[in-house]
Design a protein around this motif. Structure first.
Motif, PDB file in Angstrom:
ATOM      1  N   ASP A   1       0.849  -1.196   0.000  1.00  0.00           N
ATOM      2  CA  ASP A   1       0.000   0.000   0.000  1.00  0.00           C
ATOM      3  C   ASP A   1       0.876   1.234   0.000  1.00  0.00           C
ATOM      4  OD1 ASP A   1      -1.992   1.877   0.247  1.00  0.00           O
ATOM      5  OD2 ASP A   1      -3.065   0.805   1.811  1.00  0.00           O
ATOM      6  N   ASP A   2       0.890   1.947  -1.128  1.00  0.00           N
ATOM      7  CA  ASP A   2       1.705   3.151  -1.270  1.00  0.00           C
ATOM      8  C   ASP A   2       1.071   4.369  -0.606  1.00  0.00           C
ATOM      9  OD1 ASP A   2      -0.373   3.221  -3.132  1.00  0.00           O
ATOM     10  OD2 ASP A   2       0.805   4.320  -4.624  1.00  0.00           O
ATOM     11  N   ARG A   3      -0.170   4.241  -0.141  1.00  0.00           N
ATOM     12  CA  ARG A   3      -0.865   5.339   0.545  1.00  0.00           C
ATOM     13  C   ARG A   3      -1.574   4.795   1.779  1.00  0.00           C
ATOM     14  NH1 ARG A   3      -4.394   8.865  -3.343  1.00  0.00           N
ATOM     15  NH2 ARG A   3      -4.237  10.276  -1.580  1.00  0.00           N
ATOM     16  N   PRO A   4      -0.829   4.475   2.834  1.00  0.00           N
ATOM     17  CA  PRO A   4      -1.448   3.872   4.021  1.00  0.00           C
ATOM     18  C   PRO A   4      -2.494   4.753   4.689  1.00  0.00           C
ATOM     19  CG  PRO A   4       0.867   4.401   4.418  1.00  0.00           C
ATOM     20  CD  PRO A   4       0.610   4.636   2.961  1.00  0.00           C
ATOM     21  N   ALA A   5      -2.465   6.052   4.421  1.00  0.00           N
ATOM     22  CA  ALA A   5      -3.480   6.944   4.997  1.00  0.00           C
ATOM     23  C   ALA A   5      -4.873   6.582   4.492  1.00  0.00           C
ATOM     24  CB  ALA A   5      -3.158   8.398   4.669  1.00  0.00           C
ATOM     25  N   VAL A   6      -4.964   6.065   3.267  1.00  0.00           N
ATOM     26  CA  VAL A   6      -6.267   5.677   2.728  1.00  0.00           C
ATOM     27  C   VAL A   6      -6.834   4.519   3.545  1.00  0.00           C
ATOM     28  CG1 VAL A   6      -7.506   4.788   0.717  1.00  0.00           C
ATOM     29  CG2 VAL A   6      -5.693   6.488   0.408  1.00  0.00           C
ATOM     30  N   ALA A   7      -6.019   3.503   3.792  1.00  0.00           N
ATOM     31  CA  ALA A   7      -6.477   2.361   4.595  1.00  0.00           C
ATOM     32  C   ALA A   7      -6.861   2.812   6.006  1.00  0.00           C
ATOM     33  CB  ALA A   7      -5.397   1.285   4.647  1.00  0.00           C
TER      34      ALA A   7
ATOM     35  N   ASP B   1      -9.733  11.467  -2.159  1.00  0.00           N
ATOM     36  CA  ASP B   1      -9.247  12.764  -2.622  1.00  0.00           C
ATOM     37  C   ASP B   1      -7.716  12.772  -2.554  1.00  0.00           C
ATOM     38  OD1 ASP B   1      -8.533  13.207   0.045  1.00  0.00           O
ATOM     39  OD2 ASP B   1     -10.034  14.763   0.388  1.00  0.00           O
ATOM     40  N   SER B   2      -7.108  13.905  -2.849  1.00  0.00           N
ATOM     41  CA  SER B   2      -5.644  13.991  -2.905  1.00  0.00           C
ATOM     42  C   SER B   2      -4.982  13.787  -1.542  1.00  0.00           C
ATOM     43  CB  SER B   2      -5.216  15.340  -3.492  1.00  0.00           C
ATOM     44  OG  SER B   2      -5.704  16.392  -2.673  1.00  0.00           O
ATOM     45  N   THR B   3      -5.754  13.953  -0.467  1.00  0.00           N
ATOM     46  CA  THR B   3      -5.183  13.774   0.879  1.00  0.00           C
ATOM     47  C   THR B   3      -5.388  12.353   1.420  1.00  0.00           C
ATOM     48  OG1 THR B   3      -7.186  14.444   2.065  1.00  0.00           O
ATOM     49  CG2 THR B   3      -5.663  16.205   1.398  1.00  0.00           C
ATOM     50  N   GLY B   4      -6.101  11.507   0.651  1.00  0.00           N
ATOM     51  CA  GLY B   4      -6.347  10.145   1.100  1.00  0.00           C
ATOM     52  C   GLY B   4      -7.637   9.961   1.867  1.00  0.00           C
ATOM     53  N   ARG B   5      -8.427  11.020   1.935  1.00  0.00           N
ATOM     54  CA  ARG B   5      -9.721  10.900   2.618  1.00  0.00           C
ATOM     55  C   ARG B   5     -10.756  10.284   1.655  1.00  0.00           C
ATOM     56  NH1 ARG B   5     -10.704  16.577   5.220  1.00  0.00           N
ATOM     57  NH2 ARG B   5     -12.506  15.520   6.114  1.00  0.00           N
ATOM     58  N   ILE B   6     -11.695   9.570   2.201  1.00  0.00           N
ATOM     59  CA  ILE B   6     -12.653   8.772   1.410  1.00  0.00           C
ATOM     60  C   ILE B   6     -13.714   9.649   0.758  1.00  0.00           C
ATOM     61  CG2 ILE B   6     -14.212   6.787   1.447  1.00  0.00           C
ATOM     62  CD1 ILE B   6     -11.260   6.181   2.337  1.00  0.00           C
ATOM     63  N   ALA B   7     -13.768   9.601  -0.573  1.00  0.00           N
ATOM     64  CA  ALA B   7     -14.769  10.353  -1.329  1.00  0.00           C
ATOM     65  C   ALA B   7     -15.991   9.488  -1.629  1.00  0.00           C
ATOM     66  CB  ALA B   7     -14.178  10.875  -2.637  1.00  0.00           C
TER      67      ALA B   7
END
Length: 135
Positions: free
Chosen positions: A40-46, A123-129
């Motif tokens: 996972d290259d964007r762990p903030a999403v998880a 979104d670009s910050t990893g928050r769920i859209a």
């Protein structure tokens, strides 16, 4: 379930719950697929996805995990969605399965009583859209 050569029929007078009942019976009789994932290259999403589901399970506010102007957890706050969240039990793990060409991410969520793949847009910050179960 064509790949298993099975058909599951559930008779109930509760129209709202029939998909949950059929899936739960299938979950009891069919082994879960192996939990494989990719880095996972964007762990903030998880982390945000976990935050949404944890907040929903507790009946809390999930907006700090959501993209501005979106409300991805809304369908799971009442009625069928709320019953579904209660039926699957607590979220145990979140694993990235794949990233689509358009950037949409597919995560496998392992709950206490169900393993389930979800399509997630961020979104670009990893928050769920937006999020929805894979059908």
């Amino acid at each position: 379930i064509p790949s298993q050569g099975r058909t599951i029929v559930v008779l109930t007078n509760q129209r709202t719950f029939f998909p949950v009942l059929a899936e739960r019976i299938a979950d009891l009789t069919i082994p879960e697929p192996p939990l494989t994932g990719i880095a996972d290259d964007r762990p903030a999403v998880a982390a945000n996805l976990r935050g949404v589901f944890d907040a929903l399970a507790l009946g809390g506010d999930d907006q700090r995990f959501a993209a501005e102007g979106s409300n991805p957890g809304e369908p799971l706050r009442s009625g069928f969605g709320k019953a579904l969240i209660q039926a699957v039990g607590p979220l145990k793990s979140v694993t990235l399965v794949r990233i689509e060409d358009d950037g949409t991410r597919v995560y496998r969520l392992a709950f206490q009583r169900k393993q389930w793949d979800w399509i997630v847009k961020v979104d670009s910050t990893g928050r769920i859209a937006d999020m929805q179960p894979v059908t």
